[in-house]
Design a protein around this motif. Structure first.
Motif, PDB file in Angstrom:
ATOM      1  N   MET B  31       0.635  -1.306  -0.240  1.00 57.92           N
ATOM      2  CA  MET B  31       0.257  -0.105   0.115  1.00 57.92           C
ATOM      3  C   MET B  31       0.605   1.504  -0.036  1.00 57.92           C
ATOM      4  N   ALA B  32       2.218   1.053   0.708  1.00 52.72           N
ATOM      5  CA  ALA B  32       2.628   2.310   1.084  1.00 52.72           C
ATOM      6  C   ALA B  32       3.677   2.868   0.129  1.00 52.72           C
ATOM      7  N   THR B  33       3.862   1.466  -1.289  1.00 49.81           N
ATOM      8  CA  THR B  33       4.436   2.396  -2.250  1.00 49.81           C
ATOM      9  C   THR B  33       4.112   2.516  -3.014  1.00 49.81           C
ATOM     10  N   THR B  34       2.303   2.949  -3.117  1.00 54.19           N
ATOM     11  CA  THR B  34       1.279   3.217  -4.746  1.00 54.19           C
ATOM     12  C   THR B  34       1.135   4.595  -4.298  1.00 54.19           C
ATOM     13  N   SER B  94      -8.388  -4.650  11.926  1.00 56.79           N
ATOM     14  CA  SER B  94      -6.994  -5.072  11.088  1.00 56.79           C
ATOM     15  C   SER B  94      -8.922  -5.808  10.008  1.00 56.79           C
ATOM     16  N   LEU B  95     -10.386  -6.136  10.655  1.00 51.69           N
ATOM     17  CA  LEU B  95     -10.633  -6.853   9.622  1.00 51.69           C
ATOM     18  C   LEU B  95     -11.843  -4.953   9.166  1.00 51.69           C
ATOM     19  N   ALA B  96     -11.703  -4.740   9.967  1.00 54.84           N
ATOM     20  CA  ALA B  96     -12.735  -2.783   9.313  1.00 54.84           C
ATOM     21  C   ALA B  96     -11.928  -2.919   8.572  1.00 54.84           C
ATOM     22  N   ALA B  97     -10.333  -2.854   8.959  1.00 59.95           N
ATOM     23  CA  ALA B  97      -9.698  -1.872   7.706  1.00 59.95           C
ATOM     24  C   ALA B  97      -9.362  -2.518   6.496  1.00 59.95           C
ATOM     25  N   THR B 105     -11.634  -0.401  -2.915  1.00 63.14           N
ATOM     26  CA  THR B 105     -11.674  -1.098  -4.366  1.00 63.14           C
ATOM     27  C   THR B 105     -12.485  -1.916  -5.290  1.00 63.14           C
ATOM     28  N   VAL B 106     -13.306  -2.562  -4.565  1.00 62.43           N
ATOM     29  CA  VAL B 106     -14.281  -2.809  -5.601  1.00 62.43           C
ATOM     30  C   VAL B 106     -14.639  -1.959  -6.175  1.00 62.43           C
ATOM     31  N   LEU B 107     -15.263  -0.861  -5.460  1.00 60.37           N
ATOM     32  CA  LEU B 107     -15.668   0.218  -6.145  1.00 60.37           C
ATOM     33  C   LEU B 107     -15.004   0.745  -7.148  1.00 60.37           C
ATOM     34  N   TYR B 108     -13.924   0.494  -7.126  1.00 60.13           N
ATOM     35  CA  TYR B 108     -13.314   0.939  -8.268  1.00 60.13           C
ATOM     36  C   TYR B 108     -13.072   0.180  -9.489  1.00 60.13           C
ATOM     37  N   GLU B 122      -1.975   0.996 -11.004  1.00 63.44           N
ATOM     38  CA  GLU B 122      -2.034   1.087  -9.099  1.00 63.44           C
ATOM     39  C   GLU B 122      -2.967   0.035  -8.924  1.00 63.44           C
ATOM     40  N   CYS B 123      -3.829  -0.487  -9.138  1.00 63.73           N
ATOM     41  CA  CYS B 123      -4.518  -1.072  -8.719  1.00 63.73           C
ATOM     42  C   CYS B 123      -4.117  -2.495  -8.087  1.00 63.73           C
ATOM     43  N   GLN B 124      -3.341  -3.170  -8.698  1.00 66.70           N
ATOM     44  CA  GLN B 124      -2.737  -4.577  -8.162  1.00 66.70           C
ATOM     45  C   GLN B 124      -1.927  -4.311  -6.947  1.00 66.70           C
ATOM     46  N   LYS B 125      -1.852  -3.143  -6.867  1.00 66.93           N
ATOM     47  CA  LYS B 125      -1.259  -3.396  -5.171  1.00 66.93           C
ATOM     48  C   LYS B 125      -1.691  -2.815  -4.598  1.00 66.93           C
ATOM     49  N   TYR B 126      -3.041  -2.291  -5.315  1.00 68.25           N
ATOM     50  CA  TYR B 126      -4.381  -1.932  -3.859  1.00 68.25           C
ATOM     51  C   TYR B 126      -4.922  -3.137  -3.603  1.00 68.25           C
ATOM     52  N   GLN B 127      -5.033  -4.263  -4.756  1.00 74.16           N
ATOM     53  CA  GLN B 127      -5.605  -5.234  -3.908  1.00 74.16           C
ATOM     54  C   GLN B 127      -5.017  -6.375  -3.451  1.00 74.16           C
ATOM     55  N   LEU B 128      -3.109  -6.752  -3.710  1.00 74.53           N
ATOM     56  CA  LEU B 128      -2.644  -7.205  -3.013  1.00 74.53           C
ATOM     57  C   LEU B 128      -2.451  -6.814  -1.862  1.00 74.53           C
ATOM     58  N   ALA B 129      -2.645  -5.319  -1.590  1.00 74.67           N
ATOM     59  CA  ALA B 129      -2.206  -4.941  -0.285  1.00 74.67           C
ATOM     60  C   ALA B 129      -4.020  -5.806   0.256  1.00 74.67           C
ATOM     61  N   VAL B 130      -5.114  -5.201  -0.092  1.00 76.69           N
ATOM     62  CA  VAL B 130      -6.262  -5.778   0.545  1.00 76.69           C
ATOM     63  C   VAL B 130      -5.947  -7.510   1.145  1.00 76.69           C
ATOM     64  N   ALA B 131      -5.930  -8.546  -0.011  1.00 77.93           N
ATOM     65  CA  ALA B 131      -5.307  -9.077  -0.079  1.00 77.93           C
ATOM     66  C   ALA B 131      -4.667 -10.154   0.671  1.00 77.93           C
ATOM     67  N   LEU B 132      -3.601  -9.330   1.425  1.00 79.83           N
ATOM     68  CA  LEU B 132      -2.549  -9.414   2.637  1.00 79.83           C
ATOM     69  C   LEU B 132      -3.119  -9.176   3.766  1.00 79.83           C
TER      70      LEU B 132
END
Lengths: 154, 154
Positions: B31-34, B94-97, B105-108, B122-132
């Motif tokens: 997330m921080a590298t986006t 963590s669950l709330a975040a 992410t789903v909205l975009y 940068e979407c893939q980075k957001y998705q990866l951050a959410v998955a992790l």
């Protein structure tokens, strides 16, 4: 199995269930009367999750009311295990739905410079729905903790 | 107090803590590298919450490692109560975040017609951050349940 406030078949337990129902139903009502909730996956998910919550809490409220009327305590371990699993699943789904809707509401309300830009006056309905969903989650969270404690302290 | 896999001071417990740390750190890194996460309240909250998760899990992993090295079992009820409260708080945060970030992410990604419209590659980075973040939540959830069970079965 210990018997304290909030366990199934007590007045506190019944009131907790009724509040879960009311908050979840209010959240659905507030969200479903907006014109554009179906454009947002998270808002549709909120309605689905709160619908599940209403069904689950109403069912358990009914059981509690029956147990109170017949003055019988429901402390069958198998039944309580089932309630614990159901409570935890609905609590997790409710928190996830409330948080994802809150994320989008905050995005529109704060991050994108005020509400009127994109979804207009319906913002307050979205906010109300999110607030009620969080209150529903708090009450189901209390119930879940009490149920898990009842089961584990058996 | 019962002693089974995952309780503090066991190898399983140590591995659970290390996985929590790794997933949360990966989520922060992704997330921080986006370039534009600070425009989204939910993404900033994800970083804050995962940061707290890393600190908490690393602290407990350190305690577990010490207990393993000294072959001493940490089963002080006061200490375990403290761990339970901390685990539940970080798990909920963590669950709330993760959910609020997933909502955005789903909205975009889905609702607004694909990723390239607004925030590009940068979407893939957001998705990866959410998955992790979700994986981190699953591991802390397992730890929390085990801890709560340990305390209640005392």
């Amino acid at each position: 199995m210990k018997n304290f406030a909030g366990t199934p078949g007590t007045v506190t337990g019944l009131f907790l269930r009724l509040f879960q129902c009311l908050f979840a139903a209010g959240s659905i009502a507030s969200m479903a009367t907006t014109k554009s909730f179906f454009n947002f996956t998270a808002f549709s998910y909120l309605i689905a999750s709160m619908g599940l919550q209403v069904i689950w809490s109403f069912g358990l409220a009914f059981l509690d009311a029956c147990a109170l009327a017949k003055k019988k305590v429901i402390h069958n371990p198998v039944l309580v295990s089932l309630f614990v699993v159901g409570d935890w699943v609905t609590a997790t789904l409710s928190l996830a739905a409330a948080s994802s809707s809150a994320g989008i509401t905050v995005l529109y309300f704060n991050d994108l410079g005020g509400c009127s830009v994109s979804i207009g006056e319906e913002c307050q309905k979205y906010q109300l729905a999110v607030a009620l969903a969080f209150m529903s989650w708090i009450t189901i969270g209390i119930s879940s903790l009490i149920m898990f404690w009842t089961l584990a302290a058996d």
